[in-house]
Enzyme design. Structure first.
Site, PDB file in Angstrom:
ATOM      1  CD1 TRP A  43       0.225  -0.156   3.226  1.00 38.61           C
ATOM      2  CD2 TRP A  43      -1.804   0.777   3.422  1.00 38.61           C
ATOM      3  NE1 TRP A  43       0.027   0.169   4.548  1.00 38.61           N
ATOM      4  CE2 TRP A  43      -1.204   0.739   4.705  1.00 38.61           C
ATOM      5  CE3 TRP A  43      -3.075   1.310   3.301  1.00 38.61           C
ATOM      6  CZ2 TRP A  43      -1.851   1.233   5.848  1.00 38.61           C
ATOM      7  CZ3 TRP A  43      -3.716   1.805   4.435  1.00 38.61           C
ATOM      8  CH2 TRP A  43      -3.119   1.769   5.687  1.00 38.61           C
ATOM      9  N   GLY A 175      -2.222  -2.954   7.939  1.00 34.31           N
ATOM     10  CA  GLY A 175      -1.344  -1.794   7.784  1.00 34.31           C
ATOM     11  C   GLY A 175      -1.193  -1.020   9.082  1.00 34.31           C
ATOM     12  CG  ASP A 177       2.233  -3.035  11.388  1.00 35.78           C
ATOM     13  OD1 ASP A 177       1.410  -2.905  10.475  1.00 35.78           O
ATOM     14  OD2 ASP A 177       3.454  -3.032  11.185  1.00 35.78           O
ATOM     15  CD  GLU A 414       7.160   4.327  10.102  1.00 31.95           C
ATOM     16  OE1 GLU A 414       8.164   4.521  10.833  1.00 31.95           O
ATOM     17  OE2 GLU A 414       6.671   3.200   9.905  1.00 31.95           O
TER      18      GLU A 414
HETATM   19  C1  2M8 Z   1       4.664  -0.788   8.851  1.00 36.32           C
HETATM   20  O1  2M8 Z   1       4.602  -2.213   8.791  1.00 36.32           O
HETATM   21  C2  2M8 Z   1       5.745  -3.069   8.694  1.00 36.32           C
HETATM   22  C3  2M8 Z   1       5.252  -4.494   8.545  1.00 36.32           C
HETATM   23  O2  2M8 Z   1       4.509  -4.627   7.383  1.00 36.32           O
HETATM   24  C4  2M8 Z   1       6.677  -3.002   9.894  1.00 36.32           C
HETATM   25  O3  2M8 Z   1       6.359  -2.368  10.896  1.00 36.32           O
HETATM   26  O4  2M8 Z   1       7.750  -3.595   9.819  1.00 36.32           O
HETATM   27  C5  2M8 Z   1       3.198  -0.290   8.776  1.00 36.32           C
HETATM   28  O5  2M8 Z   1       3.111   1.054   9.121  1.00 36.32           O
HETATM   29  C6  2M8 Z   1       2.622  -0.537   7.393  1.00 36.32           C
HETATM   30  O6  2M8 Z   1       1.352   0.027   7.271  1.00 36.32           O
HETATM   31  C7  2M8 Z   1       3.541   0.023   6.305  1.00 36.32           C
HETATM   32  O7  2M8 Z   1       3.065  -0.362   5.048  1.00 36.32           O
HETATM   33  C8  2M8 Z   1       4.991  -0.464   6.470  1.00 36.32           C
HETATM   34  C9  2M8 Z   1       5.975   0.230   5.534  1.00 36.32           C
HETATM   35  O8  2M8 Z   1       5.805   1.620   5.575  1.00 36.32           O
HETATM   36  O9  2M8 Z   1       5.444  -0.239   7.810  1.00 36.32           O
END
Ligand code: 2M8
Length: 443
Positions: A43, A175, A177, A414
């Protein structure tokens, strides 16, 4: 004392956003962030392509095509497409998707789960920005059927009760988490003694206090282990995963994106039966979202399919019906007033009038902790786009102004501290840079 917040004007901010994206370009993909996330996230890439469309529409199209090239043979768009770089855990070896499931591509390597279906919304935005260019025409012709198959996969494999409420099998699929939405379902995930050891890499690059805890990570990895045991077979995962939740936010995005995809299909001469089908899926999921509405709280709920209970934890996801519509007008107006009101975007202590992931008035609110309180620009973008789409243009414009105030420091965090505007988590996060670009070019 913290240094004063910088403020870039719109030209400087756009230049910094373009520079950030350039810096995150590893030659084959624009990674989600330089250090914490050196790969492609599903996404994130949808949002990234929107911002890119303002800079170079061919590159925007190519980015989505790179994601689509990793689509599983059964139609699933995987949540991570791995680059050649290491530096993230769990990486391709731990997932083992290609080794275990014949539908997963051997190259590029991918994870074995998915993420929210926002891609059709990105396609819409790219068509609006760069329509008429050969690359966009190609995306409509070749990409549309891929998105149709992705939506079909969700209906086929993630609607276990046939109600339109789409299920996720891991918090990562939402998304969001470690959102408090998932605390109850995760409490029932008990990691087994055979959980292979692992080393977290995320905390080498991000402050531990802003990331999920070790106990949460054990559960995340245990769910991956459960999926490996059934070789990522989509239906068996739904049958066996100890985490299975009807996600109201994902469902609302699906309803909205299916409607958008149907309209794009009409405009590009796609088969009419597929367009009818998409509208039918949109309708059913809209009804499911409206049925999740709780008059007692004025918010929509998730549904824990394992426990058979509604989850009433109040988070920003509870405003899902504002994305896809479908509520009676009185409830919808009440919900709009709530998201703009003093518990959310109108909270008097906020740095900018943007709804945070959890209300500052909620005892569960944690200002710096990932999905437990901070403001997430991309989620604000989604609400802004949906407001515009539904004709709430004044509300959309206000949100955009406030969002630009948040990101004008040019760090592209972020996520942000909702009360101070401090950027948190990763810096130079691609999706934050790209939604900033889109806010800078609203037309
Ligand atoms: C975050 O998720 C990843 C795992 O998929 C992580 O924390 O390692 C979330 O904020 C997710 O929504 C986002 O797509 C990803 C990369 O930005 O980071």
């Amino acid at each position: 004392m913290r240094p004063a917040r910088r403020r870039f004007d719109s030209v400087q901010l756009a230049a910094r956003a373009a520079w950030t994206l350039g810096g995150n370009d590893n030659g084959t993909m624009i990674t989600a962030a330089p250090r914490l996330y050196p790969h492609m996230w599903s996404w994130d890439t949808a949002f990234i392509s929107i911002g890119l469309a303002h800079l170079n529409v061919d590159r925007a199209v190519r980015e989505l095509e790179t994601l689509f090239a990793a689509q599983w043979r059964d139609g699933m768009l995987p949540h991570i497409v791995f680059s050649e770089d290491g530096g993230y855990f769990p990486g391709p070896q731990r997932w083992g998707a290609a080794e275990l499931n014949a539908d997963a591509p051997d190259s590029p390597r991918t994870s074995g789960i998915c993420q929210p279906p926002v891609h059709a919304i990105a396609l819409r935005r790219i068509v609006d920005i760069g329509g008429g260019s050969p690359a966009v025409d190609r995306l409509l012709t070749d990409g549309w059927p891929k998105l149709y198959r992705w939506h079909e996969w969700l209906v086929r494999h993630r609607d276990p009760h046939g109600t339109g409420l789409l299920a996720i099998t891991h918090g990562w699929e939402s998304g969001m988490d470690n959102s408090p939405r998932w605390d109850l379902p995760y409490a029932a995930v008990i990691p087994g003694p055979d959980l292979p050891p692992y080393e977290r890499l995320d905390r080498r690059v991000a402050a531990a206090a802003e990331r999920p805890s070790d106990a949460e990570y054990d559960r995340y990895l245990w769910l991956v282990e459960q999926m490996r045991k059934v070789r990522y077979d989509a239906d068996q995962v739904v049958r066996t995963s100890s985490f299975l939740v009807g996600d109201v936010f994902v469902t609302a995005l699906f309803a909205l994106a299916s409607e958008v995809l149907a309209t794009l299909g009409e405009q590009s001469g796609q088969p009419s039966w597929r367009i009818r089908q998409l509208r039918g899926w949109a309708r059913r999921s809209r009804v499911a979202v409206a049925s999740a509405y709780d008059p007692a709280t004025g918010l929509a709920r998730d549904y824990d399919l394992r426990a058979g209970t509604w989850l009433s934890t109040a988070t920003l996801a509870g405003f899902a019906p504002l994305l896809c519509g479908g509520l009676p007008a009185a409830d919808e107006n009440r919900m709009l007033a709530t998201i703009l009101g003093p518990d959310w975007a109108g909270h008097p202590d906020l740095f900018a009038a943007i709804p945070p992931s959890v209300s500052p008035n909620d005892p569960a609110f944690r200002a710096r902790e990932y999905w437990r309180g901070p403001v997430w620009p991309v989620i604000a973008w989604l609400f802004g786009w949906a407001f515009e789409h539904h004709g709430w243009t004044a509300e959309a414009a206000r949100l955009r102004t406030e969002c630009l105030r948040l990101v004008e420091d040019g760090t592209f965090g972020e996520y942000y501290h909702p009360l101070t505007g401090e950027p948190l988590g990763s810096q130079q996060q691609s999706w934050t840079a790209t939604v900033a670009l889109d806010w800078l070019h609203p037309a």
